[in-house]
Structures are given as C-alpha cells and as structure tokens.
Design an enzyme around this catalytic site. Sequence first.
Site: not given
Length: 356
Positions: A43, A320, A247, A12, A134, A105, A15, A161
């Site tokens: 939620r 982005n 961006h 939700t 992004c 990452r 992304v 951005q």
Amino acid sequence: MSGYRIGVVGATGQVGREFLRILEERDRPDLPIDRLRLFASERSAGSRINVRGDSYLVELAEPDPRLFEGLDFVLTAIGDEHARLYAPVIAQAGALDVDKSNAWRMDPSVPLVVPEVNPEMARQHRGIIAGPNCSTTQMVVALWPIHRVNPIQRIIVDTYQAVSGTGWRAVDELRAQVRADVKGDDLPREVYPHQIHQNLFPEIGGYKSDGLYSEERKMIDETRKIFSAPELAISATCVRVPVAIGHAEAIHIELERPLVADDAREILRGGKGVVVVDDPGHSEYPTPLSVTGHDAVYVGRVREDPSHPRGLALWVVGDNLRKGAALNAIQVFELVARNGWQSPAIRALQGQEVHA
C-alpha cells in the site's frame, strides 16, 4: 566505516515515522548513518519520505534475507504475525533486528531490553532484540532506580493510555468524535467497542481466560523479564482514555524497607532517563500534554503510601510514541554499536564492560 546502514520495516506507520523523526531532529553521535533504507507494505511502497533533507524511496517489504543484506541494524515496527516472519530473515541476513511487536518479547532466547534498566542483556542477542510494550517501558524506567536501592516486592499499576497506542486510526476516530459532538451529529465508531470521546474504558488488548486483558498480562510478564524477577508480584489495570499522545500511570509499590518520599525523589533524580516534576502544592506534576515530544520518563506525586509502612505511590507519564517505542529502539542500536555487540565474535567475550 563512516556510519551504520539502517533499515526500517513499517517506515510509514506511526512508530516508523517517529523513529525517522527522532533521527532527523538531531545527530546521534553513537549512531552515525551511512545508509538508510525504508520498507513498507504494498500500500505504501513506491512513496517517498524526506529524512534529513534527503528523499528516500519506500521499498516493498518482503521476508527475503537478500533484501536486508548489507544492513547493520533494522527496526521492525509491524504486527505480530509479520514480525515472526521478518525477524529471523533479518537476522539471517546478518543484521540486528529490534522488533517493536509482541511477537518475540517473551521468547526465552530473545533479550527484552530497556537500555536504562538491563543493557547487559543486549549482549546475548542472536540477531533479534525485542522492545517492550510502551506502558511497560516507562514504568520500568521509573521504578528501576528505586528497585536497585530498595528492592520492590509488589507493584500495583493503573494506566491511563492514549489512543495513539492503538494507532492513528484511533487518533482520527477520537478527533472525528469531537467534531461530530460539537456539530450535534452522530459520533462515528469503528476502532473501539465504546465511544472514546468524553469516555474511558478498562479494555486494552484481547480478553484472557484469567480475567486480564492482554495489555495487563504484558505489563506483568515483561516487567518480570526485564527485572530478572520472575516471582515479582504485579497487578495491572489498563485503561484507554481520550488523549491523543502520552500514557500516564498511577503506581503503588511495596518495598523491602521503608523509604521516605524525599529520599525516593533523590534516587529518582539520579535515574537514567528520568525527570522529576513534583511540586503538587503549586500544581506541578507531569501530564500527557506537558511530556509530548520529550524523550524522558517523567515522575511526580511521589508520596508515602498511608496504607502500608513500606509503600510508595508515584505518578509516571511518558510520550508513548517516543520512549515507549521509537526512541527505545534507537537507544538499543546505540548501546550495541557502542559496545561492539553486533559482532557475534565480540559478543562471545565474557566479562566485557557494559557502556550503557
């Protein structure tokens, strides 16, 4: 198997919803879906989301491997702390997790993958693949075609951005400030340290002891890892601007050899995922408004740098929320599925051709 079984944790969020929107827009021949499961926090759990004409119940997300058993691929679009909990659990359940947070990452055991740039790294996964920031994603997609032909020795990038990079609360705050300004009311401010309407500021992420903000450090470290160039010289200044989506980046590169702008444009036109829009004499160049809703990374204002004999300057713009986040995850899933890399036995085979 007729299709893949896919899960989305954070379904939700912005992304997660963009991921579902891309799946809904068109069929993905490399990623046929047999089953779709959506997960979110307490939620949002219990709500329903329509995807491809079907209504899906949003399940309560919990870091329990039994919840993810039977799934092939999972996207986690959640915060760093939660991603550290969920990704190993998803991998333990036998699924491949592509995580969009910063949690994994820079972990040396986790591939950081942009399919247009380093698809072969996806083969090395152990159940987790990280997606980059992004702003990093669109930069490496634009620079990789040039880097392959004429190695880049230094990158200087200034970003502009959009507020959606922070989240929908920031988008709402920008819109609320615009409305308040029109009415002559006091401008509400909760998300950012400064008013964003009619303003910009060079602060994205947390401030570090080396003088960088975390977004700038991410661009440096992630680009080096994706390019497999740990010593690549990179300087970044990241700026938040009053734009909802998209961006933009002003990039200056120093190359191993001189490269004229016309040749650079031809190289870029042959790059995967890159579209060149470059006729500045007629005011034709990419802008955030012009690229919103599109998958590609757009490049314009390609020119030779008058301050350096081996320098080039470029203007790079991307949506982005799409290529910078959701679309990259879909492309990773397609890459893994196309090459059969979800199976540890197949991944172990060396010398296998990469179908990017």
